[in-house]
Design an enzyme around this catalytic site. Structure first.
Site, PDB file in Angstrom:
ATOM      1  N   GLU A  97      36.043  44.052  25.400  1.00 27.20           N
ATOM      2  CA  GLU A  97      36.417  43.623  26.739  1.00 27.20           C
ATOM      3  C   GLU A  97      37.866  44.039  26.957  1.00 27.20           C
ATOM      4  O   GLU A  97      38.762  43.643  26.214  1.00 27.20           O
ATOM      5  CB  GLU A  97      36.224  42.102  26.860  1.00 27.20           C
ATOM      6  N   GLU A 110      41.618  47.446  35.874  1.00 27.78           N
ATOM      7  CA  GLU A 110      41.605  47.958  34.497  1.00 27.78           C
ATOM      8  C   GLU A 110      40.992  49.358  34.427  1.00 27.78           C
ATOM      9  O   GLU A 110      41.398  50.170  33.594  1.00 27.78           O
ATOM     10  CB  GLU A 110      40.846  46.973  33.599  1.00 27.78           C
ATOM     11  N   ASP A 140      35.329  37.545  31.888  1.00 29.66           N
ATOM     12  CA  ASP A 140      34.796  37.331  30.535  1.00 29.66           C
ATOM     13  C   ASP A 140      33.358  36.817  30.613  1.00 29.66           C
ATOM     14  O   ASP A 140      32.507  37.211  29.802  1.00 29.66           O
ATOM     15  CB  ASP A 140      35.660  36.312  29.778  1.00 29.66           C
TER      16      ASP A 140
HETATM   17  P1  8BR Z   1      38.628  39.736  35.557  1.00 28.55           P
HETATM   18  O1  8BR Z   1      38.798  38.319  35.076  1.00 28.55           O
HETATM   19  O2  8BR Z   1      38.207  40.662  34.453  1.00 28.55           O
HETATM   20  O3  8BR Z   1      39.745  40.249  36.377  1.00 28.55           O
HETATM   21  O4  8BR Z   1      37.350  39.705  36.530  1.00 28.55           O
HETATM   22  C1  8BR Z   1      37.334  38.944  37.644  1.00 28.55           C
HETATM   23  C2  8BR Z   1      35.989  39.125  38.326  1.00 28.55           C
HETATM   24  O5  8BR Z   1      35.652  37.895  38.910  1.00 28.55           O
HETATM   25  C3  8BR Z   1      35.982  40.117  39.485  1.00 28.55           C
HETATM   26  O6  8BR Z   1      35.642  41.407  39.047  1.00 28.55           O
HETATM   27  C4  8BR Z   1      34.904  39.567  40.410  1.00 28.55           C
HETATM   28  O7  8BR Z   1      33.681  40.211  40.127  1.00 28.55           O
HETATM   29  C5  8BR Z   1      34.791  38.111  39.990  1.00 28.55           C
HETATM   30  N1  8BR Z   1      35.157  37.184  41.077  1.00 28.55           N
HETATM   31  C6  8BR Z   1      36.358  36.932  41.651  1.00 28.55           C
HETATM   32 BR1  8BR Z   1      37.971  37.695  41.227  1.00 28.55          BR
HETATM   33  N2  8BR Z   1      36.282  36.020  42.640  1.00 28.55           N
HETATM   34  C7  8BR Z   1      34.988  35.675  42.702  1.00 28.55           C
HETATM   35  C8  8BR Z   1      34.266  34.781  43.521  1.00 28.55           C
HETATM   36  N3  8BR Z   1      34.871  34.106  44.475  1.00 28.55           N
HETATM   37  N4  8BR Z   1      32.924  34.658  43.326  1.00 28.55           N
HETATM   38  C9  8BR Z   1      32.306  35.360  42.350  1.00 28.55           C
HETATM   39  N5  8BR Z   1      32.952  36.239  41.535  1.00 28.55           N
HETATM   40  C10 8BR Z   1      34.270  36.396  41.698  1.00 28.55           C
HETATM   41  C1  GLC Z   2      43.537  37.120  28.877  1.00 26.73           C
HETATM   42  C2  GLC Z   2      44.697  36.140  28.915  1.00 26.73           C
HETATM   43  C3  GLC Z   2      44.228  34.708  28.816  1.00 26.73           C
HETATM   44  C4  GLC Z   2      43.128  34.440  29.827  1.00 26.73           C
HETATM   45  C5  GLC Z   2      42.060  35.510  29.778  1.00 26.73           C
HETATM   46  C6  GLC Z   2      41.093  35.340  30.909  1.00 26.73           C
HETATM   47  O1  GLC Z   2      42.924  37.081  27.627  1.00 26.73           O
HETATM   48  O2  GLC Z   2      45.591  36.411  27.859  1.00 26.73           O
HETATM   49  O3  GLC Z   2      45.310  33.832  29.007  1.00 26.73           O
HETATM   50  O4  GLC Z   2      42.547  33.196  29.553  1.00 26.73           O
HETATM   51  O5  GLC Z   2      42.614  36.791  29.866  1.00 26.73           O
HETATM   52  O6  GLC Z   2      40.248  36.416  30.963  1.00 26.73           O
END
Ligand code: 8BR
Ligand code: GLC
Length: 496
Positions: A282, A313, A471
């Site tokens: 990831e 990313e 995640d």
């Molecule tokens: P990261 O934590 O890897 O950045 O991924 C965040 C993901 O959360 C986004 O790619 C999106 O798909 C999802 N997301 C977000 Br931001 N807001 C959301 C919402 N209101 N409802 C559902 N999915 C959401």
């Molecule tokens: C990264 C951050 C952590 C957070 C996570 C969420 O790992 O370091 O603080 O909880 O992203 O995806």
């Protein structure tokens, strides 16, 4: 397919995956667990902090774009940038004074399990997956308490020369301190003003200030490394994250090359008897370009099967791999973005020799799948739909404590804008002669034999929070795929 047909697909995929989760023998999850101190930053709080430090110094640092947070001004500059762009970011700090400053001037609302590996471990355990073996190199007493207390979530240790798997609360190292990250969340439409210039935050998102104390090493003791074969017997795959913690140079003279090597050795050991074992990395926001590139080209490339990334990313990864124009297009606000995401996924899959590139965006998820992946297109589509249900659950209620909670996610409607993006990508691929409209729906195969799977996702209007959703998406898609892989691969001689 119209939105109603997609909803039918959702319901079927959800039941199908949910009922098969019990077939997974186990999952190994490493490395990064930490405690997240979460603060939802409000308009008046930003104003107070801006007044405290002064607008002009903050603006000066906004221009400098600090990639490390050395003091409160750097922090505010990165917060202003994140709020202005509505973009997620994670910036490291090596300075413990900053924690004190945040405690004195802002405070936090709640503390939760953080770190991609920590979040994914708890999620899998809560979903009832068997044998979730989590590994944190810096397991302190406080950190251990953030793991769910459940017999299917265990941490390895070596006692009297033997490998034992025990609840994290029973095997922590009493001499270690916790790693605490600050998550500054902000909401769409929050107004930020500096020297008369104002903007409104375009979307809900967060800035993460990641603490990087000296003792943080992505590593595994040799006694545990030697006993990995016992762990791998009971797992079907591994979820790995946290490589962003690797530093270019360490005080003891070692460098990132040493840690890259150790990381690769762990992966090789996991796959020793089963070269087809699914190993997912990831990705995350990595400020240091040398480390970002090394993770991609030396750890992910050749050694792992899949990579999960969000939109920012993908742009960051493409940038260090030499695709600056494509990276720029990924960040565009129109339909070019979804096309660039597809083109970017093709580059990542090829250049990094992966089986799956998994991209999650607000509104749609893409999997680009190589010919040699053991799961068919329908399986990949079900996996993405299941992942979207988990994301929607997390966004709507803020937690997933059991598989039953995920019914909440299924109720969330599909996001129309995401559905429209599918149309834009379909039109592009049909125009380029890559596939017909019908083929697009059933998994478009490009000239290199990669299958494209794209689904519209369920998006919560006013999310309870956004941290950790990525995640949940990647872990959800990964376990869903594991349920579809019936052939568990080769075994070392002598293993049952
Ligand atoms: P990261 O934590 O890897 O950045 O991924 C965040 C993901 O959360 C986004 O790619 C999106 O798909 C999802 N997301 C977000 Br931001 N807001 C959301 C919402 N209101 N409802 C559902 N999915 C959401
Ligand atoms: C990264 C951050 C952590 C957070 C996570 C969420 O790992 O370091 O603080 O909880 O992203 O995806």
């Amino acid at each position: 397919m119209d939105i109603n047909d997609w909803e039918i697909q959702y319901a079927e995929a959800y039941v199908n995956i949910k009922d098969s989760l019990k077939d997974i023998r186990g999952v190994f999850v490493a490395y990064n667990s930490n405690i997240d101190a979460i603060k939802h930053v409000k308009e008046e709080e930003v104003r107070k902090l801006v007044d405290l430090l002064g607008c002009s110094v903050i603006q000066g640092q906004v221009v400098q774009y600090p990639r490390e947070i050395k003091d409160p001004v750097d922090l505010m500059a990165r917060l202003v940038i994140s709020m202005r762009d509505g973009k997620a970011a994670e910036v490291p700090t090596y300075n413990t004074d900053l924690h004190e400053w945040l405690m004195d001037n802002l405070g936090f609302d709640r503390a939760r399990m953080g770190g991609q590996a920590g979040i994914m471990s708890n999620l899998l355990a809560n979903l009832g997956i068997h044998n979730v073996t989590t590994y944190v190199p810096w397991l302190s007493k406080e950190q251990a308490e953030y793991f769910v207390d459940s017999p299917n979530l265990l941490h390895p240790a070596v006692e009297n020369g033997e490998l034992v798997l025990k609840p994290p609360r029973e095997v922590y190292n009493p001499h270690l301190k916790p790693k605490v990250n600050w998550i500054l969340e902000f909401s769409k439409d929050t107004k930020v003003c500096c020297a008369g210039e104002c903007f409104a935050v375009p979307r809900d998102n967060r800035l993460i200030i990641s603490s990087r104390p000296d003792w943080l090493h992505i590593d595994m003791s040799s006694e545990l490394y030697d006993r990995l074969p016992q762990i791998r017997q009971n797992i079907d795959g591994a979820l790995l994250a946290g490589y962003q913690m690797i530093k270019e140079e360490y005080e003891d003279g070692t460098t990132y090359h040493d840690y890259v090597k150790k990381s690769v050795n762990v992966i090789s050991r996991l796959k020793e008897c089963n070269p087809r074992m699914q190993i997912h990395v990831e990705f995350t926001s990595i400020q240091n370009r040398v480390i970002r590139k090394a993770i991609l080209t030396e750890i992910v490339k050749k050694h792992t099967t899949s990579l999960g990334l969000d939109t920012v990313e993908v742009a960051n990864a493409l940038n260090v791999l030499g695709y600056e124009e494509l990276a720029f297009a990924v960040m565009s606000k129109d339909e070019k973005s979804v096309i660039a995401l597809y083109e970017g996924a093709v580059r990542l899959l090829n250049d990094l020799q992966l089986q799956v590139v998994n991209i999650h965006s607000l509104g749609h998820y893409i999997s680009l799948v190589s010919q040699d992946h053991p799961v068919d297109v329908e399986g990949h589509r079900d996996a993405l739909l299941f992942a979207s249900v988990l994301a929607a659950t997390q966004a709507s209620i803020g937690y997933i404590n059991s598989i039953d909670d995920t019914k909440e996610g299924l109720k969330v409607p599909i996001y129309e804008k995401g559905h429209e993006d599918l149309g834009s990508l379909a039109a592009y691929l049909v125009h380029k002669g890559v596939c017909s409209m019908d083929e697009f729906e059933s998994g478009c195969i490009n000239a290199m034999g990669h299958s494209l799977v794209i689904v519209p996702t369920k998006v919560v209007d006013k999310p309870a929070g956004t941290v950790g959703i990525g995640d949940a998406i990647s872990a959800g898609a990964f376990i869903a795929l594991l349920t579809k892989i019936k052939d568990k691969g080769e075994k070392c001689p002598g293993h049952t």
